[in-house]
Design a protein around this motif. Sequence first.
Motif, PDB file in Angstrom:
ATOM      1  N   GLU A  38      64.337 -19.260 -44.390  1.00 58.33           N
ATOM      2  CA  GLU A  38      64.837 -20.011 -45.536  1.00 58.33           C
ATOM      3  C   GLU A  38      66.031 -19.285 -46.156  1.00 58.33           C
ATOM      4  OE1 GLU A  38      61.212 -20.403 -47.719  1.00 58.33           O
ATOM      5  OE2 GLU A  38      61.310 -18.396 -48.531  1.00 58.33           O
ATOM      6  N   PRO A  39      66.857 -19.995 -46.934  1.00 61.80           N
ATOM      7  CA  PRO A  39      68.038 -19.351 -47.515  1.00 61.80           C
ATOM      8  C   PRO A  39      67.689 -18.521 -48.739  1.00 61.80           C
ATOM      9  CG  PRO A  39      67.971 -21.643 -48.148  1.00 61.80           C
ATOM     10  CD  PRO A  39      66.816 -21.427 -47.227  1.00 61.80           C
ATOM     11  N   ALA A  40      68.447 -17.446 -48.959  1.00 64.31           N
ATOM     12  CA  ALA A  40      68.249 -16.603 -50.147  1.00 64.31           C
ATOM     13  C   ALA A  40      69.380 -15.602 -50.283  1.00 64.31           C
ATOM     14  CB  ALA A  40      66.927 -15.851 -50.053  1.00 64.31           C
ATOM     15  N   TYR A  41      69.476 -15.027 -51.479  1.00 62.78           N
ATOM     16  CA  TYR A  41      70.297 -13.847 -51.700  1.00 62.78           C
ATOM     17  C   TYR A  41      69.373 -12.655 -51.531  1.00 62.78           C
ATOM     18  CZ  TYR A  41      73.736 -16.822 -54.096  1.00 62.78           C
ATOM     19  OH  TYR A  41      74.659 -17.774 -54.408  1.00 62.78           O
ATOM     20  N   VAL A  42      69.709 -11.738 -50.638  1.00 62.11           N
ATOM     21  CA  VAL A  42      68.920 -10.521 -50.436  1.00 62.11           C
ATOM     22  C   VAL A  42      69.718  -9.371 -51.026  1.00 62.11           C
ATOM     23  CG1 VAL A  42      67.781  -9.046 -48.747  1.00 62.11           C
ATOM     24  CG2 VAL A  42      67.914 -11.487 -48.339  1.00 62.11           C
ATOM     25  N   THR A  43      69.145  -8.671 -51.994  1.00 65.41           N
ATOM     26  CA  THR A  43      69.866  -7.603 -52.687  1.00 65.41           C
ATOM     27  C   THR A  43      69.867  -6.322 -51.863  1.00 65.41           C
ATOM     28  OG1 THR A  43      67.945  -6.745 -53.868  1.00 65.41           O
ATOM     29  CG2 THR A  43      69.154  -8.556 -54.915  1.00 65.41           C
ATOM     30  N   ASN A  44      70.754  -5.392 -52.237  1.00 66.70           N
ATOM     31  CA  ASN A  44      70.836  -4.117 -51.532  1.00 66.70           C
ATOM     32  C   ASN A  44      69.537  -3.325 -51.670  1.00 66.70           C
ATOM     33  OD1 ASN A  44      71.255  -3.661 -54.256  1.00 66.70           O
ATOM     34  ND2 ASN A  44      72.971  -2.276 -53.981  1.00 66.70           N
ATOM     35  N   ARG A  45      68.840  -3.447 -52.788  1.00 70.17           N
ATOM     36  CA  ARG A  45      67.569  -2.750 -52.983  1.00 70.17           C
ATOM     37  C   ARG A  45      66.486  -3.307 -52.065  1.00 70.17           C
ATOM     38  NH1 ARG A  45      66.420  -0.071 -57.821  1.00 70.17           N
ATOM     39  NH2 ARG A  45      68.294   0.451 -58.979  1.00 70.17           N
ATOM     40  N   GLN A  46      66.467  -4.624 -51.876  1.00 72.25           N
ATOM     41  CA  GLN A  46      65.471  -5.237 -50.989  1.00 72.25           C
ATOM     42  C   GLN A  46      65.717  -4.838 -49.538  1.00 72.25           C
ATOM     43  OE1 GLN A  46      66.281  -9.227 -52.162  1.00 72.25           O
ATOM     44  NE2 GLN A  46      64.752  -9.229 -53.792  1.00 72.25           N
ATOM     45  N   ILE A  47      66.976  -4.778 -49.127  1.00 72.94           N
ATOM     46  CA  ILE A  47      67.315  -4.356 -47.763  1.00 72.94           C
ATOM     47  C   ILE A  47      66.855  -2.917 -47.538  1.00 72.94           C
ATOM     48  CG2 ILE A  47      69.221  -3.857 -46.179  1.00 72.94           C
ATOM     49  CD1 ILE A  47      70.750  -6.172 -47.575  1.00 72.94           C
ATOM     50  N   GLU A  48      67.134  -2.048 -48.491  1.00 77.47           N
ATOM     51  CA  GLU A  48      66.751  -0.645 -48.374  1.00 77.47           C
ATOM     52  C   GLU A  48      65.234  -0.479 -48.366  1.00 77.47           C
ATOM     53  OE1 GLU A  48      67.455   3.528 -48.121  1.00 77.47           O
ATOM     54  OE2 GLU A  48      68.634   1.756 -47.651  1.00 77.47           O
ATOM     55  N   VAL A  97      71.936 -14.806 -47.086  1.00 74.56           N
ATOM     56  CA  VAL A  97      71.195 -14.998 -45.842  1.00 74.56           C
ATOM     57  C   VAL A  97      70.827 -16.469 -45.706  1.00 74.56           C
ATOM     58  CG1 VAL A  97      69.089 -14.387 -44.604  1.00 74.56           C
ATOM     59  CG2 VAL A  97      70.305 -12.660 -45.886  1.00 74.56           C
ATOM     60  N   LYS A  98      71.121 -17.034 -44.539  1.00 73.62           N
ATOM     61  CA  LYS A  98      70.802 -18.435 -44.268  1.00 73.62           C
ATOM     62  C   LYS A  98      69.721 -18.520 -43.198  1.00 73.62           C
ATOM     63  CE  LYS A  98      75.185 -20.267 -45.757  1.00 73.62           C
ATOM     64  NZ  LYS A  98      76.232 -21.235 -45.525  1.00 73.62           N
ATOM     65  N   PRO A  99      69.028 -19.650 -43.087  1.00 75.26           N
ATOM     66  CA  PRO A  99      67.944 -19.765 -42.095  1.00 75.26           C
ATOM     67  C   PRO A  99      68.443 -19.537 -40.679  1.00 75.26           C
ATOM     68  CG  PRO A  99      67.916 -21.632 -43.599  1.00 75.26           C
ATOM     69  CD  PRO A  99      69.147 -20.854 -43.904  1.00 75.26           C
ATOM     70  N   GLY A 100      67.672 -18.771 -39.910  1.00 77.50           N
ATOM     71  CA  GLY A 100      68.018 -18.472 -38.533  1.00 77.50           C
ATOM     72  C   GLY A 100      68.667 -17.117 -38.339  1.00 77.50           C
ATOM     73  N   ALA A 121      58.096  -5.003 -43.329  1.00 75.50           N
ATOM     74  CA  ALA A 121      59.459  -5.172 -43.834  1.00 75.50           C
ATOM     75  C   ALA A 121      59.655  -6.565 -44.419  1.00 75.50           C
ATOM     76  CB  ALA A 121      60.465  -4.926 -42.720  1.00 75.50           C
ATOM     77  N   GLY A 122      59.065  -7.577 -43.773  1.00 76.70           N
ATOM     78  CA  GLY A 122      59.178  -8.956 -44.252  1.00 76.70           C
ATOM     79  C   GLY A 122      58.560  -9.155 -45.617  1.00 76.70           C
ATOM     80  N   ARG A 123      57.519  -8.356 -45.930  1.00 71.94           N
ATOM     81  CA  ARG A 123      56.871  -8.443 -47.246  1.00 71.94           C
ATOM     82  C   ARG A 123      57.780  -7.955 -48.365  1.00 71.94           C
ATOM     83  NH1 ARG A 123      51.627 -10.798 -47.071  1.00 71.94           N
ATOM     84  NH2 ARG A 123      51.221 -10.887 -44.843  1.00 71.94           N
ATOM     85  N   LYS A 124      58.748  -7.138 -48.035  1.00 71.84           N
ATOM     86  CA  LYS A 124      59.664  -6.601 -49.043  1.00 71.84           C
ATOM     87  C   LYS A 124      60.814  -7.560 -49.345  1.00 71.84           C
ATOM     88  CE  LYS A 124      57.652  -2.560 -49.089  1.00 71.84           C
ATOM     89  NZ  LYS A 124      56.943  -2.088 -50.288  1.00 71.84           N
ATOM     90  N   LEU A 125      60.960  -8.608 -48.529  1.00 70.61           N
ATOM     91  CA  LEU A 125      62.087  -9.529 -48.674  1.00 70.61           C
ATOM     92  C   LEU A 125      61.655 -10.776 -49.444  1.00 70.61           C
ATOM     93  CD1 LEU A 125      63.410  -9.151 -45.040  1.00 70.61           C
ATOM     94  CD2 LEU A 125      64.378  -8.120 -47.087  1.00 70.61           C
ATOM     95  N   PRO A 126      62.581 -11.439 -50.140  1.00 68.62           N
ATOM     96  CA  PRO A 126      62.232 -12.585 -50.985  1.00 68.62           C
ATOM     97  C   PRO A 126      62.133 -13.909 -50.224  1.00 68.62           C
ATOM     98  CG  PRO A 126      64.546 -12.143 -51.193  1.00 68.62           C
ATOM     99  CD  PRO A 126      63.995 -11.086 -50.265  1.00 68.62           C
ATOM    100  N   ILE A 127      62.065 -13.871 -48.899  1.00 67.50           N
ATOM    101  CA  ILE A 127      62.049 -15.091 -48.098  1.00 67.50           C
ATOM    102  C   ILE A 127      60.965 -15.026 -47.027  1.00 67.50           C
ATOM    103  CG2 ILE A 127      64.464 -15.733 -48.398  1.00 67.50           C
ATOM    104  CD1 ILE A 127      65.141 -14.250 -45.887  1.00 67.50           C
ATOM    105  N   LYS A 128      60.647 -16.199 -46.464  1.00 69.89           N
ATOM    106  CA  LYS A 128      59.742 -16.251 -45.323  1.00 69.89           C
ATOM    107  C   LYS A 128      60.512 -15.808 -44.087  1.00 69.89           C
ATOM    108  CE  LYS A 128      56.855 -19.964 -46.999  1.00 69.89           C
ATOM    109  NZ  LYS A 128      56.575 -21.402 -46.925  1.00 69.89           N
ATOM    110  N   THR A 129      59.851 -15.014 -43.251  1.00 70.60           N
ATOM    111  CA  THR A 129      60.497 -14.509 -42.044  1.00 70.60           C
ATOM    112  C   THR A 129      59.574 -14.690 -40.852  1.00 70.60           C
ATOM    113  OG1 THR A 129      59.617 -12.299 -42.465  1.00 70.60           O
ATOM    114  CG2 THR A 129      61.835 -12.767 -43.283  1.00 70.60           C
ATOM    115  N   LYS A 130      60.140 -14.531 -39.662  1.00 63.18           N
ATOM    116  CA  LYS A 130      59.330 -14.564 -38.441  1.00 63.18           C
ATOM    117  C   LYS A 130      59.777 -13.463 -37.500  1.00 63.18           C
ATOM    118  CE  LYS A 130      61.657 -17.685 -35.283  1.00 63.18           C
ATOM    119  NZ  LYS A 130      61.541 -18.866 -34.445  1.00 63.18           N
TER     120      LYS A 130
END
Length: 137
Positions: A38-48, A97-100, A121-130
């Motif tokens: 799904e689409p979202a803004y991922v911040t530098n803190r979430q990436i880290e 970040v866009k879907p895909g 790692a996916g739990r730290k991000l604000p979006i659903k991941t696979k």
Amino acid sequence: MLIPRRVKHRKQHHPNRSGPAKGGTRVNFGEYGIQALEPAYVTNRQIESARIAMTRHIRRGGKVWINIYPDRPITKKPAETRMGSGKGSPEWWVANVKPGRVMFELAGVPEPLAREAMRLAGRKLPIKTKFALREDA
């Protein structure tokens, strides 16, 4: 933290989040990847935070690639400020970040360990991941 050293303009318009990712949709560098659904803004803190969770779980084995970079400033006006008087100051940096989009890649570890590391790692991000595998492997 990931932030640009210099930027041409201090403040930007908000980027469009609709539509699928134009590129970066396949696992190219590693064997396994984590893909946005799904689409979202991922911040530098979430990436880290996601990177740290992944590298701690694999106990510094293997190699990790980060395929997104927070190059967009997001502004915010101070609390209890009257309307008007211009745009707020830049507060944090985001990656659009866009879907895909494959955000992280991993190589050099067995698949069950990689799956668990990517899940953490996916739990730290604000979006659903696979979990994504390299296609030619």
